[in-house]
Enzyme design. Structure first.
Site, PDB file in Angstrom:
ATOM      1  N   THR A   1     -12.226  -3.823  -4.250  1.00 58.32           N
ATOM      2  CA  THR A   1     -11.798  -3.813  -2.850  1.00 58.32           C
ATOM      3  C   THR A   1     -10.377  -3.239  -2.743  1.00 58.32           C
ATOM      4  O   THR A   1      -9.796  -3.208  -1.660  1.00 58.32           O
ATOM      5  CB  THR A   1     -11.791  -5.250  -2.283  1.00 58.32           C
ATOM      6  OG1 THR A   1     -11.008  -6.063  -3.160  1.00 58.32           O
ATOM      7  CG2 THR A   1     -13.192  -5.809  -2.201  1.00 58.32           C
TER       8      THR A   1
ATOM      9  N   LEU B   1      -6.961   1.669  -5.374  1.00 62.09           N
ATOM     10  CA  LEU B   1      -7.341   2.711  -6.339  1.00 62.09           C
ATOM     11  C   LEU B   1      -8.827   3.051  -6.211  1.00 62.09           C
ATOM     12  O   LEU B   1      -9.223   4.219  -6.198  1.00 62.09           O
ATOM     13  CB  LEU B   1      -7.042   2.238  -7.770  1.00 62.09           C
ATOM     14  CG  LEU B   1      -7.416   3.254  -8.840  1.00 62.09           C
ATOM     15  CD1 LEU B   1      -6.437   4.421  -8.856  1.00 62.09           C
ATOM     16  CD2 LEU B   1      -7.471   2.613 -10.223  1.00 62.09           C
ATOM     17  N   ALA B   2      -9.645   1.983  -6.084  1.00 59.02           N
ATOM     18  CA  ALA B   2     -11.080   2.208  -5.951  1.00 59.02           C
ATOM     19  C   ALA B   2     -11.346   3.044  -4.707  1.00 59.02           C
ATOM     20  O   ALA B   2     -12.103   4.021  -4.732  1.00 59.02           O
ATOM     21  CB  ALA B   2     -11.800   0.865  -5.861  1.00 59.02           C
ATOM     22  N   LYS B   3     -10.665   2.683  -3.647  1.00 57.51           N
ATOM     23  CA  LYS B   3     -10.904   3.340  -2.366  1.00 57.51           C
ATOM     24  C   LYS B   3     -10.410   4.793  -2.367  1.00 57.51           C
ATOM     25  O   LYS B   3     -11.122   5.703  -1.959  1.00 57.51           O
ATOM     26  CB  LYS B   3     -10.159   2.533  -1.300  1.00 57.51           C
ATOM     27  CG  LYS B   3     -10.340   3.024   0.072  1.00 57.51           C
ATOM     28  CD  LYS B   3      -9.774   2.023   1.070  1.00 57.51           C
ATOM     29  CE  LYS B   3      -9.617   2.727   2.371  1.00 57.51           C
ATOM     30  NZ  LYS B   3      -8.368   2.657   3.002  1.00 57.51           N
TER      31      LYS B   3
ATOM     32  N   LYS C   1      -2.842   1.807 -16.074  1.00 55.87           N
ATOM     33  CA  LYS C   1      -1.521   1.292 -16.346  1.00 55.87           C
ATOM     34  C   LYS C   1      -1.124   0.260 -15.289  1.00 55.87           C
ATOM     35  O   LYS C   1      -1.736   0.265 -14.234  1.00 55.87           O
ATOM     36  CB  LYS C   1      -0.519   2.421 -16.430  1.00 55.87           C
ATOM     37  CG  LYS C   1      -0.285   3.145 -15.091  1.00 55.87           C
ATOM     38  CD  LYS C   1       0.714   4.211 -15.287  1.00 55.87           C
ATOM     39  CE  LYS C   1       2.003   3.901 -14.614  1.00 55.87           C
ATOM     40  NZ  LYS C   1       2.014   4.049 -13.168  1.00 55.87           N
TER      41      LYS C   1
ATOM     42  N   ASP D   1      -4.234   7.882 -18.298  1.00 52.90           N
ATOM     43  CA  ASP D   1      -2.973   8.449 -17.839  1.00 52.90           C
ATOM     44  C   ASP D   1      -3.430   9.587 -16.950  1.00 52.90           C
ATOM     45  O   ASP D   1      -3.882  10.618 -17.456  1.00 52.90           O
ATOM     46  CB  ASP D   1      -2.143   8.975 -19.019  1.00 52.90           C
ATOM     47  CG  ASP D   1      -0.809   9.502 -18.538  1.00 52.90           C
ATOM     48  OD1 ASP D   1      -0.797  10.203 -17.508  1.00 52.90           O
ATOM     49  OD2 ASP D   1       0.221   9.222 -19.167  1.00 52.90           O
ATOM     50  N   HIS D   2      -3.348   9.392 -15.637  1.00 57.73           N
ATOM     51  CA  HIS D   2      -4.034  10.363 -14.772  1.00 57.73           C
ATOM     52  C   HIS D   2      -3.428  11.759 -14.868  1.00 57.73           C
ATOM     53  O   HIS D   2      -4.066  12.738 -14.509  1.00 57.73           O
ATOM     54  CB  HIS D   2      -4.131   9.862 -13.322  1.00 57.73           C
ATOM     55  CG  HIS D   2      -2.859   9.984 -12.540  1.00 57.73           C
ATOM     56  ND1 HIS D   2      -1.820   9.116 -12.661  1.00 57.73           N
ATOM     57  CD2 HIS D   2      -2.473  10.891 -11.620  1.00 57.73           C
ATOM     58  CE1 HIS D   2      -0.844   9.476 -11.850  1.00 57.73           C
ATOM     59  NE2 HIS D   2      -1.216  10.557 -11.199  1.00 57.73           N
TER      60      HIS D   2
ATOM     61  N   LYS E   1      -5.052  16.185 -14.932  1.00 56.92           N
ATOM     62  CA  LYS E   1      -4.665  17.258 -14.019  1.00 56.92           C
ATOM     63  C   LYS E   1      -4.993  18.618 -14.636  1.00 56.92           C
ATOM     64  O   LYS E   1      -4.759  18.847 -15.823  1.00 56.92           O
ATOM     65  CB  LYS E   1      -3.161  17.174 -13.699  1.00 56.92           C
ATOM     66  CG  LYS E   1      -2.810  15.961 -12.831  1.00 56.92           C
ATOM     67  CD  LYS E   1      -1.365  16.001 -12.399  1.00 56.92           C
ATOM     68  CE  LYS E   1      -0.922  14.681 -11.779  1.00 56.92           C
ATOM     69  NZ  LYS E   1      -1.304  14.484 -10.386  1.00 56.92           N
TER      70      LYS E   1
ATOM     71  N   ASP F   1       7.404   3.313 -15.129  1.00 57.05           N
ATOM     72  CA  ASP F   1       6.356   3.802 -14.234  1.00 57.05           C
ATOM     73  C   ASP F   1       5.963   5.255 -14.551  1.00 57.05           C
ATOM     74  O   ASP F   1       4.797   5.618 -14.420  1.00 57.05           O
ATOM     75  CB  ASP F   1       6.877   3.700 -12.788  1.00 57.05           C
ATOM     76  CG  ASP F   1       5.805   3.986 -11.754  1.00 57.05           C
ATOM     77  OD1 ASP F   1       4.722   3.379 -11.859  1.00 57.05           O
ATOM     78  OD2 ASP F   1       6.036   4.810 -10.851  1.00 57.05           O
TER      79      ASP F   1
ATOM     80  N   HIS G   1       3.433   9.368 -18.242  1.00 59.55           N
ATOM     81  CA  HIS G   1       3.197  10.756 -17.842  1.00 59.55           C
ATOM     82  C   HIS G   1       4.193  11.753 -18.454  1.00 59.55           C
ATOM     83  O   HIS G   1       3.804  12.806 -18.950  1.00 59.55           O
ATOM     84  CB  HIS G   1       3.266  10.900 -16.320  1.00 59.55           C
ATOM     85  CG  HIS G   1       2.499   9.857 -15.572  1.00 59.55           C
ATOM     86  ND1 HIS G   1       1.253   9.433 -15.966  1.00 59.55           N
ATOM     87  CD2 HIS G   1       2.787   9.146 -14.440  1.00 59.55           C
ATOM     88  CE1 HIS G   1       0.811   8.512 -15.102  1.00 59.55           C
ATOM     89  NE2 HIS G   1       1.726   8.322 -14.178  1.00 59.55           N
TER      90      HIS G   1
ATOM     91  N   LYS H   1       8.075  17.215  -3.438  1.00 65.10           N
ATOM     92  CA  LYS H   1       7.035  16.734  -4.354  1.00 65.10           C
ATOM     93  C   LYS H   1       6.685  17.900  -5.263  1.00 65.10           C
ATOM     94  O   LYS H   1       6.188  18.937  -4.794  1.00 65.10           O
ATOM     95  CB  LYS H   1       5.813  16.298  -3.534  1.00 65.10           C
ATOM     96  CG  LYS H   1       4.565  16.038  -4.358  1.00 65.10           C
ATOM     97  CD  LYS H   1       4.519  14.623  -4.874  1.00 65.10           C
ATOM     98  CE  LYS H   1       3.243  14.359  -5.669  1.00 65.10           C
ATOM     99  NZ  LYS H   1       3.353  13.234  -6.580  1.00 65.10           N
TER     100      LYS H   1
HETATM  101  C1  BG6 Z   1       1.771   6.781 -10.879  1.00 66.41           C
HETATM  102  C2  BG6 Z   1       2.996   5.977 -10.552  1.00 66.41           C
HETATM  103  O1  BG6 Z   1       1.390   6.582 -12.204  1.00 66.41           O
HETATM  104  O2  BG6 Z   1       2.045   8.150 -10.669  1.00 66.41           O
HETATM  105  C3  BG6 Z   1       3.449   6.239  -9.138  1.00 66.41           C
HETATM  106  O3  BG6 Z   1       2.723   4.602 -10.718  1.00 66.41           O
HETATM  107  C4  BG6 Z   1       3.631   7.713  -8.903  1.00 66.41           C
HETATM  108  O4  BG6 Z   1       4.652   5.554  -8.855  1.00 66.41           O
HETATM  109  C5  BG6 Z   1       2.391   8.478  -9.346  1.00 66.41           C
HETATM  110  O5  BG6 Z   1       3.848   7.899  -7.527  1.00 66.41           O
HETATM  111  C6  BG6 Z   1       2.630   9.970  -9.273  1.00 66.41           C
HETATM  112  O6  BG6 Z   1       1.414  10.605  -9.472  1.00 66.41           O
HETATM  113  P1  BG6 Z   1       1.141  12.039  -8.870  1.00 66.41           P
HETATM  114  O7  BG6 Z   1      -0.214  12.404  -9.372  1.00 66.41           O
HETATM  115  O8  BG6 Z   1       1.225  11.912  -7.377  1.00 66.41           O
HETATM  116  O9  BG6 Z   1       2.234  12.912  -9.403  1.00 66.41           O
END
Ligand code: BG6
Length: 504
Positions: free
Chosen positions: A17, A20-22, A153, A182-183, A187, A240, A245, A350
């Site tokens: 619920t 992240l799932a959403k 994480k 580690d998303h 990428k 974080d 990353h 960003k």
């Molecule tokens: C997450 C962090 O692992 O990565 C967040 O916990 C951060 O704080 C996010 O905003 C950044 O990911 P991305 O893919 O938007 O660069």
């Protein structure tokens, strides 16, 4: 990603619920299904505390897919959602696990799934260990197929808590059954680092301390902590972003070519890089690392508050929202080449970018013809996000009679074409890789452990010696002045994250 196999599996999402799932998991499963990578033989069980029914859960799944969809929904969403089931769940209660087991066994029969189970922890980390051991104790992992545990994480708060968590997980799952997300490794352009390096003769030959002067990795965000103040205030940018990353990107940039493109071979090379990171003593931390915390300012064209004013953040907080640092990799390839990293919240833009700066030529033949007499260094820029692509900065002849040189850019944009819409998202790749049992883009315990060891020294030094100057950067800026000085000491400067202009 092997795109021909159609895995047959059930996926249990703990924390179904949650956000992240959403935002990520349901849309990714939908995209995999829509693009034909999932067979009809799959089922998803959402487990969480709320007393939802299957119908309420399915409505939520459908809404999240509609919200995330980049194009019109082209499949029968109701049919798709029939693969989703909900189980009100108490992670500390053995009965919940028994119910889960029964549900999974029934679904496996209904969907002809050969007992393959993925357990996805998409929730607060306090219960990761409890869930893993209960899954084993209550026999949920006792199937004819395979079991895989996917874990988000934070993987611990420091080395010792990470080690404790790892031990708990390892009592129930073998290392090769644990998929630590580690998303960034999902990428597109992070995965492209290896290809750029190992499929291009012109780069790999120059990829060492004879030809490269420094490498810069920036991951900046414009957002503040949003509604994650509670978590973030006890984490900070170091834990974080840097522990995972940023160090993962450095490892991919610095590793030796693996013998084959197999998970173990690649991970071994990454581990060697992390082992070769020059240890920094507590006394040296300030020489190598800079911390920052944002104050008020302008971000995304509107006025924003400072970190200490954010919800669920201590008004005297000493947590860093920005880190930059210099990493030295003490091996033959990289001796003497600084890897600068920089990440922060509420920065100017960003952007995640890697800039590889090549060494200058031994002499400048064009010196007396140049007004500013400077020749520009060659740069290879890898744009990770939001732009995806590479730019190579070279020098060419200026048009006309002067004979001066001028910088020229060779640019390749990965996400400009029509295919960009269909590029899989990081989570989509990672979920699919996990279903296929490909652990290449997940982090091995050894990588996690080595990263924590470096980060622990820095955080200890910072905890022992609180920052007296917070907030020390304005929202909407590129971080504190000390971050620029870190490079200036070595005769370098940060390349801008917007369009790089020479001479800056
Ligand atoms: C997450 C962090 O692992 O990565 C967040 O916990 C951060 O704080 C996010 O905003 C950044 O990911 P991305 O893919 O938007 O660069």
């Amino acid at each position: 990603m092997n795109t021909t196999e159609k895995p047959k599996t059930t996926i249990v999402i703990f924390g179904a619920t949650g956000d992240l799932a959403k935002r990520k998991l349901f849309p990714s499963i939908y995209n995999l299904y829509k693009s034909g990578k999932l067979s009809e033989e799959f089922a998803v069980v959402g487990a969480a505390r709320r007393p939802w029914s299957n119908d309420v859960f399915r409505e939520n799944v459908a809404d999240s897919i509609k919200e995330a969809a980049k194009e019109e929904i082209s499949i029968d969403l109701d049919e798709f959602c029939k693969h989703f089931y909900y189980l009100p769940f108490d992670v500390t209660n053995a009965e919940s696990y028994q119910e889960l087991n029964t549900l999974l066994t029934n679904l496996e029969e209904e969907f002809h799934i050969p007992g393959n189970r993925i357990f996805y922890m998409a929730m607060a980390p306090n219960f990761f260990g409890t869930i893993a051991s209960n899954l084993k104790a209550e026999g949920v992992t006792n199937t004819n197929g395979w079991n895989r545990l996917v874990i988000e994480k934070p993987f611990g708060h420091n080395f010792s808590s990470a080690e404790k968590l790892n031990q708990e997980l390892r009592e129930a799952f073998a290392e090769d059954e644990i998929y630590r997300i580690d998303h960034y490794l999902g990428k597109e352009m992070v995965q492209n680092i290896e290809v750029i390096r190992f499929a291009n003769a012109i780069f790999e030959r120059l990829w060492n301390n004879r030809f490269i002067s420094n490498i810069q990795v920036t991951s900046s965000e414009t957002l503040g902590v949003e509604d994650r103040g509670g978590y973030y205030d006890s984490s900070g940018a170091l834990r974080d972003m840097v522990q995972n990353h940023m160090l993962q990107m450095v490892a991919l940039l610095a590793m030796e070519p693996p013998i084959r493109l197999k998970p173990d071979d690649i991970r071994n090379e990454k581990i060697k890089v992390l082992r070769a990171l020059r240890p920094v003593s507590l006394e040296q931390v300030d020489e190598y690392f800079v911390r920052g915390q944002y104050g008020p300012g302008i971000a995304n064209n509107s006025e924003v508050i400072g970190y200490r004013e954010e919800k669920n953040v201590d008004p005297d907080s000493n947590t860093e929202t920005f880190v930059s640092g210099k990493l030295m990799i003490d091996n033959f390839r990289w001796a003497g080449v600084p890897f600068y990293i920089r990440t922060g919240k509420r920065m100017k833009q960003k952007s995640t970018k890697i800039v590889v700066q090549f060494k200058e030529l031994p002499m400048n033949l064009y010196e007396d013809k140049q007004k500013d007499s400077k020749m520009h260094p060659n740069l290879l820029v890898i744009h990770i996000q939001p732009d995806e692509g590479i730019t190579l900065f070279l020098n060419g002849k200026k048009l006309g009679l002067s004979g001066e040189t001028t910088p020229v850019q060779l640019e390749y944009c990965n996400n400009c074409g029509i295919d960009a819409l269909n590029t899989p998202e990081a989570y989509e790749r990672l979920i699919y890789d996990c279903m296929l049992g490909d652990a290449t883009n997940f982090t091995h315990w050894d990588e996690v452990a080595l990263s924590w060891k470096l980060v622990d020294t820095i955080s200890t030094a910072w905890e022992n010696n609180k920052a007296a100057d917070y907030p020390n950067y304005e929202s909407g800026s590129m971080g504190p002045k000390a971050s620029d000085e870190l490079l200036a000491k070595d005769g370098f400067h940060w390349w801008p994250i917007t369009d790089i202009e020479f001479g800056v």
